[in-house]
Design a protein around this motif. Structure first.
Motif, PDB file in Angstrom:
ATOM      1  N   VAL A 162       0.838  -1.202   0.000  1.00 34.69           N
ATOM      2  CA  VAL A 162       0.000   0.000   0.000  1.00 34.69           C
ATOM      3  C   VAL A 162       0.876   1.256   0.000  1.00 34.69           C
ATOM      4  O   VAL A 162       0.654   2.190  -0.779  1.00 34.69           O
ATOM      5  N   VAL A 163       1.891   1.272   0.859  1.00 32.22           N
ATOM      6  CA  VAL A 163       2.729   2.471   0.958  1.00 32.22           C
ATOM      7  C   VAL A 163       3.525   2.666  -0.337  1.00 32.22           C
ATOM      8  O   VAL A 163       3.764   3.799  -0.779  1.00 32.22           O
ATOM      9  N   TYR A 164       3.894   1.570  -0.996  1.00 33.10           N
ATOM     10  CA  TYR A 164       4.610   1.675  -2.273  1.00 33.10           C
ATOM     11  C   TYR A 164       3.669   2.208  -3.362  1.00 33.10           C
ATOM     12  O   TYR A 164       4.027   3.107  -4.128  1.00 33.10           O
ATOM     13  N   ALA A 165       2.475   1.634  -3.410  1.00 30.72           N
ATOM     14  CA  ALA A 165       1.515   2.048  -4.442  1.00 30.72           C
ATOM     15  C   ALA A 165       1.183   3.532  -4.307  1.00 30.72           C
ATOM     16  O   ALA A 165       1.151   4.270  -5.298  1.00 30.72           O
ATOM     17  N   ASN A 166       0.971   3.973  -3.086  1.00 29.98           N
ATOM     18  CA  ASN A 166       0.643   5.383  -2.857  1.00 29.98           C
ATOM     19  C   ASN A 166       1.810   6.303  -3.169  1.00 29.98           C
ATOM     20  O   ASN A 166       1.658   7.321  -3.848  1.00 29.98           O
ATOM     21  N   SER A 167       2.980   5.932  -2.659  1.00 29.54           N
ATOM     22  CA  SER A 167       4.102   6.873  -2.667  1.00 29.54           C
ATOM     23  C   SER A 167       4.880   6.844  -3.971  1.00 29.54           C
ATOM     24  O   SER A 167       5.190   7.902  -4.534  1.00 29.54           O
ATOM     25  N   VAL A 168       5.197   5.658  -4.459  1.00 32.78           N
ATOM     26  CA  VAL A 168       6.080   5.531  -5.633  1.00 32.78           C
ATOM     27  C   VAL A 168       5.272   5.527  -6.926  1.00 32.78           C
ATOM     28  O   VAL A 168       5.699   6.081  -7.937  1.00 32.78           O
ATOM     29  N   LEU A 169       4.082   4.902  -6.889  1.00 26.99           N
ATOM     30  CA  LEU A 169       3.279   4.799  -8.113  1.00 26.99           C
ATOM     31  C   LEU A 169       2.216   5.891  -8.204  1.00 26.99           C
ATOM     32  O   LEU A 169       1.633   6.091  -9.276  1.00 26.99           O
ATOM     33  N   GLY A 170       1.932   6.544  -7.093  1.00 28.23           N
ATOM     34  CA  GLY A 170       0.941   7.632  -7.126  1.00 28.23           C
ATOM     35  C   GLY A 170      -0.491   7.126  -7.193  1.00 28.23           C
ATOM     36  O   GLY A 170      -1.406   7.871  -7.555  1.00 28.23           O
ATOM     37  N   ALA A 171      -0.705   5.855  -6.856  1.00 34.59           N
ATOM     38  CA  ALA A 171      -2.080   5.342  -6.773  1.00 34.59           C
ATOM     39  C   ALA A 171      -2.706   5.839  -5.471  1.00 34.59           C
ATOM     40  O   ALA A 171      -2.034   6.502  -4.670  1.00 34.59           O
ATOM     41  N   ARG A 172      -3.987   5.532  -5.280  1.00 35.07           N
ATOM     42  CA  ARG A 172      -4.674   6.026  -4.080  1.00 35.07           C
ATOM     43  C   ARG A 172      -5.314   4.862  -3.325  1.00 35.07           C
ATOM     44  O   ARG A 172      -6.208   4.201  -3.853  1.00 35.07           O
ATOM     45  N   CYS A 173      -4.830   4.655  -2.108  1.00 35.95           N
ATOM     46  CA  CYS A 173      -5.291   3.498  -1.357  1.00 35.95           C
ATOM     47  C   CYS A 173      -5.135   3.759   0.134  1.00 35.95           C
ATOM     48  O   CYS A 173      -4.100   4.272   0.564  1.00 35.95           O
ATOM     49  N   ASN A 174      -6.147   3.441   0.900  1.00 36.38           N
ATOM     50  CA  ASN A 174      -5.987   3.514   2.350  1.00 36.38           C
ATOM     51  C   ASN A 174      -5.304   2.263   2.858  1.00 36.38           C
ATOM     52  O   ASN A 174      -5.169   1.282   2.129  1.00 36.38           O
ATOM     53  N   ARG A 175      -4.866   2.312   4.082  1.00 34.65           N
ATOM     54  CA  ARG A 175      -4.247   1.124   4.692  1.00 34.65           C
ATOM     55  C   ARG A 175      -5.383   0.194   5.127  1.00 34.65           C
ATOM     56  O   ARG A 175      -5.760   0.129   6.279  1.00 34.65           O
ATOM     57  N   ASN A 176      -5.923  -0.508   4.135  1.00 36.43           N
ATOM     58  CA  ASN A 176      -7.051  -1.385   4.424  1.00 36.43           C
ATOM     59  C   ASN A 176      -6.573  -2.636   5.144  1.00 36.43           C
ATOM     60  O   ASN A 176      -5.478  -3.119   4.899  1.00 36.43           O
ATOM     61  N   SER A 177      -7.438  -3.147   5.958  1.00 36.54           N
ATOM     62  CA  SER A 177      -7.115  -4.395   6.637  1.00 36.54           C
ATOM     63  C   SER A 177      -7.418  -5.581   5.718  1.00 36.54           C
ATOM     64  O   SER A 177      -8.190  -5.464   4.765  1.00 36.54           O
ATOM     65  N   GLY A 178      -6.812  -6.728   6.045  1.00 38.35           N
ATOM     66  CA  GLY A 178      -7.236  -7.966   5.421  1.00 38.35           C
ATOM     67  C   GLY A 178      -8.736  -8.135   5.605  1.00 38.35           C
ATOM     68  O   GLY A 178      -9.313  -7.644   6.571  1.00 38.35           O
ATOM     69  N   ILE A 179      -9.374  -8.819   4.715  1.00 37.33           N
ATOM     70  CA  ILE A 179     -10.822  -9.036   4.591  1.00 37.33           C
ATOM     71  C   ILE A 179     -11.519  -7.803   4.013  1.00 37.33           C
ATOM     72  O   ILE A 179     -12.291  -7.921   3.082  1.00 37.33           O
ATOM     73  N   LEU A 180     -11.210  -6.609   4.572  1.00 39.17           N
ATOM     74  CA  LEU A 180     -11.773  -5.393   3.978  1.00 39.17           C
ATOM     75  C   LEU A 180     -11.299  -5.265   2.543  1.00 39.17           C
ATOM     76  O   LEU A 180     -12.009  -4.752   1.678  1.00 39.17           O
ATOM     77  N   ASP A 181     -10.061  -5.726   2.293  1.00 39.44           N
ATOM     78  CA  ASP A 181      -9.500  -5.626   0.941  1.00 39.44           C
ATOM     79  C   ASP A 181     -10.409  -6.311  -0.082  1.00 39.44           C
ATOM     80  O   ASP A 181     -10.818  -5.713  -1.071  1.00 39.44           O
TER      81      ASP A 181
END
Lengths: 147, 425
Positions: free
Chosen positions: B152-171
C-alpha cells in the motif's frame, strides 16, 4: 473518578480493568503468537511495546492512542473476537486508525454474540489519566468513566 | 454517507443478505472516517494480505466460505501475500512437524478458496505484486482496495495510486462490491504532509533503518522527506525503487505510514513540491547519531545475545530482480575478500515466484547457488511466526521482520560481512 466523552465506533457497555499503552498498539505483533498457541490470558507479544509486553489483554479495557503495523491488524482483531479472546473494549485517545476500525467493524457485523465496545477521540488527557489496574466503565453513548 | 441507488439497494439486501453485510461493513468502515461516499475502484487488480492457511485464522476462512456459499466473488482478480512454507528453506524435523501438522493445516483449503474468489494465478503469491514480473502494477491516480502495508505504501508513494491502509478481509470486500469509502489517502487533503523530515546524514542512510526511524516518529501521518534525493537521485530508476520499497516497508511496519513524499523524486512531490506540506507541519531531523540511536534501541530478545546466527533472511519485502543480482555480486566479492568459497551462515533470499523464475534464467542464479545461498518465495515472517523460531538466532536486514519476530536486525553491510565470514557479528 474522571469522565471522558468519545465517539462510538461500535456500541456496547462494559466495565473492565485498564491496560494502558502510550505508544501505537501493533495488533499483529501483540496478538498473533498468543492466539496461535492458545495463550489463555492473551499476553501481549509485542517486544517493542515496553508498557504492554507480557501483560494479559483478554477481557481488559485496552487504552491506547492508535494501532500500528501490518494490515493483517484488522483481521487479527476480528479473529480474536470470533475466538472470544478479545479485550473487553478498545478506548482510543486519538481518532481511530483504519486497521482498528476494520477489525471493530468486522467483529460487529460478522461475529454473533460478541460485544467489544470501541470508542475513539477520548483526548490526550484520558490517556494521561488512566493507569494500569484502574476500573473503566464504558457507556453506550461513548462516555468513559475511569476510577 | 450518501449512497447511490445501486449501493443503497445492495445495502438493503436486494442482492442477498451476504452482499448486504459486505456493504454494511464498508459503510460502517467509511463512517468511522466521516466518509461521505463510496467511490469506484479503478485498478485492474486487487492485492490481498491474507495468504496463509493458519489454523488459528479459522474465522477468516469461515467468513470466506460464507462469501463463496453465497455465490459472491471478487469483481477483480487479485494477487496475494507470499506463501508461508517452502521446502527449500531450512527447517528441522520439529519445525516441519509444527508447520505442516499444526500451524498451516489450512493452507491448501485456503488456496482453494482464493482460487474460487479470483486469484490471478498460482504464482501470484508475493508482497511485491507491483514488480514488472508479477504484473499487478496500478497506474497513477488509480483507486485501490489493497491491503499489505508495504504494498500500500509503495503504491501510494512511488506509483501515485490512491489506497488507504485497508485491513485484510476489507480488501476483498472492496472488490466484491467494486467500491471503497472515500477518505484519508484517497483524498487530496489526506495526501498532504504533516511532517517534514530533513535528512542530514553524512552518507546514504540505510533504507530500512531510515524507514524505521520515520515510522516510529510520525506513526500514521504523511512525511515529506527533504534531502534524500542527494543520496538516491531524482529519477525513479530500479535502484531508487528498490530503496523506496524497503524504506516504505519499514515506515509502515515500525509505524503506520501509508504514504510518504520524497522531495524531487516521488510523483506527487515532483508535481506539487513543498506545497504538499501543511502549515504548521512538525519537523524531524535525521542525522547519523539519530539513526544510531534508533538502531541501538531495538530490543535483543535472543536467549543468548552473543549467539552465532543460525539462519539469515534477506527479502522482506520480497527482493527485486536487480536486488537478487546485486546480492549475488556482493556476496561473491565479500567471500573472495574473506578467502572463502561458500557462505558461513545459511542464507535465504526471498522474492516473488515470477521474479525467481526470471532470475533463474540469468547467469547469476547458478553463481548464487554455487556459493550456497538459497532462494525462496516464502514469507519469512510466516516462517518465523512460532515459538520454535523464537529460540533460534536468526538475522535479517528487514526491519519489518525484526518488528514481528525474534529476528535481529543488521544493516545490509553487516549481514554481508556476517554471512561471508567477515568480522562483523
Amino acid at each position: 473518578m474522571k469522565q471522558f466523552k468519545g465517539r462510538v465506533i461500535t456500541p456496547g457497555e462494559v466495565t473492565a480493568e485498564a491496560v494502558v499503552t502510550h505508544e501505537g498498539f501493533n495488533t499483529l505483533a501483540s496478538l498473533q503468537m498468543a492466539l496461535q498457541f492458545g495463550d489463555k490470558e492473551v499476553k501481549c507479544g509485542d517486544q517493542n511495546n515496553k508498557e504492554l509486553h507480557g501483560k494479559p489483554l483478554i477481557g481488559k479495557a485496552l487504552c491506547l492512542p492508535q494501532t500500528i503495523g501490518s494490515t493483517t491488524g484488522g483481521l487479527v482483531l476480528y479473529c480474536a473476537c470470533a475466538m472470544g479472546k478479545n479485550p473487553a473494549c478498545l478506548l482510543f485517545s486519538e481518532h481511530i486508525d483504519s486497521l482498528a476500525a476494520a477489525g471493530a467493524v468486522l467483529a460487529d457485523v460478522w461475529v454473533d454474540g460478541v460485544t467489544m465496545p470501541v470508542v475513539d477521540c477520548l483526548g490526550e488527557e484520558s490517556l494521561a489519566y488512566v493507569k494500569d489496574g484502574m476500573t473503566v466503565t464504558v457507556k453506550a453513548d461513548g462516555t468513559v468513566e475511569v476510577e | 454517507m450518501l449512497l447511490t441507488k445501486e449501493q443503497q439497494a445492495i445495502l438493503d439486501g436486494e442482492k442477498g443478505e451476504t452482499l448486504a453485510k459486505v456493504m454494511k461493513t464498508l459503510v460502517m468502515y467509511g463512517e468511522a472516517f466521516e466518509a461521505e461516499k463510496l467511490v469506484p475502484i479503478t485498478s485492474s487488480y486487487n492485492h490481498l494480505v491474507t495468504s496463509f492457511g493458519l489454523k488459528v485464522m479459522s474465522p477468516v476462512y469461515d467468513l470466506m466460505q460464507t462469501l463463496l456459499d453465497a455465490g459472491v466473488a471478487s469483481g477483480q482478480k487479485f494477487s496475494v501475500d507470499p506463501r508461508p512454507i517452502d521446502k527449500n528453506v531450512p527447517a528441522n524435523l520439529l519445525q516441519n512437524l509444527v508447520f505442516n501438522k499444526f500451524m498451516y493445516t489450512k493452507q491448501s483449503f485456503y488456496e482453494d478458496q482464493l482460487e474460487k474468489l479470483g486469484l490471478l494465478n498460482k504464482n501470484a503469491f508475493t508482497c511485491t505484486c507491483y514488480m514488472d514480473e508479477v504484473g499487478n502494477r496500478p497506474k497513477k491516480g488509480d483507486v485501490l482496495s489493497w491491503a499489505e502495508s508495504s504494498a500500500v505504501v509503495y503504491a501510494n508513494s512511488v506509483l501515485g495510486a490512491r489506497c488507504n491502509r485497508n485491513s485484510g478481509i476489507l480488501d476483498i470486500m472492496g472488490s466484491i462490491v467494486g467500491y471503497v469509502p472515500y477518505f484519508g489517502l484517497l483524498t487530496d487533503e489526506g495526501r498532504k504532509a504533516t511532517w517534514v523530515v530533513r535528512i542530514a546524514t553524512t552518507k546514504k542512510p540505510e533504507a530500512q533503518l531510515l524507514g524505521s526511524a520515520i515510522g516510529m516518529k510520525v506513526m500514521e501521518d504523511v512525511p515529506y522527506v527533504i534531502g534524500l534525493d542527494q543520496w538516491i537521485g531524482t529519477e525513479l530508476d530500479d535502484a531508487a525503487c528498490s530503496y523506496l520499497k524497503d524504506f516504505g516497508a519499514a515506515t509502515a511496519s515500525n509505524g503506520a505510514v501509508g504514504l510518504y513524499h520524497i522531495d524531487n523524486l516521488t510523483p506527487e512531490a515532483k508535481e506539487l513540491g513543498q506545497s504538499l506540506i501543511v502549515e504548521g507541519a512538525k519537523e524531524y531531523v535525521i542525522d547519523d547519531a539519530e539513526l544510531e540511536r534508533v538502531k541501538a534501541n531495538y530490543p535483543v530478545i535472543w536467549k543468548k545475545p552473543d549467539a552465532k546466527a543460525k539462519l539469515c533472511f534477506v527479502g522482506c519485502p520480497h527482493l527485486s530482480l536487480q536486488q537478487l543480482k546485486d546480492w549475488t555480486v556482493n556476496i561473491e566479492a565479500a567471500l573472495q575478500a574473506n578467502g572463502r568459497k561458500k557462505i558461513t551462515v545459511p542464507t535465504v533470499l526471498t522474492a516473488a515466484p515470477t521474479v525467481l523464475e526470471a532470475f533463474g534464467k540469468t547467469e547469476y542464479a547458478a553463481r548464487l547457488q554455487a556459493i550456497g545461498v538459497i532462494t525462496s518465495y516464502i514469507c519469512p515472517l510466516m516462517y518465523m511466526n512460532n515459538p520454535l523460531c523464537k529460540k533460534m538466532p536468526v538475522i535479517t536486514s528487514s526491519n519489518k521482520l525484526r518488528t514481528y519476530t525474534s529476528a535481529r536486525y543488521y544493516t545490509d553491510a553487516e549481514i554481508l560481512s556476517t554471512i561471508t565470514g567477515g568480522s562483523a557479528k
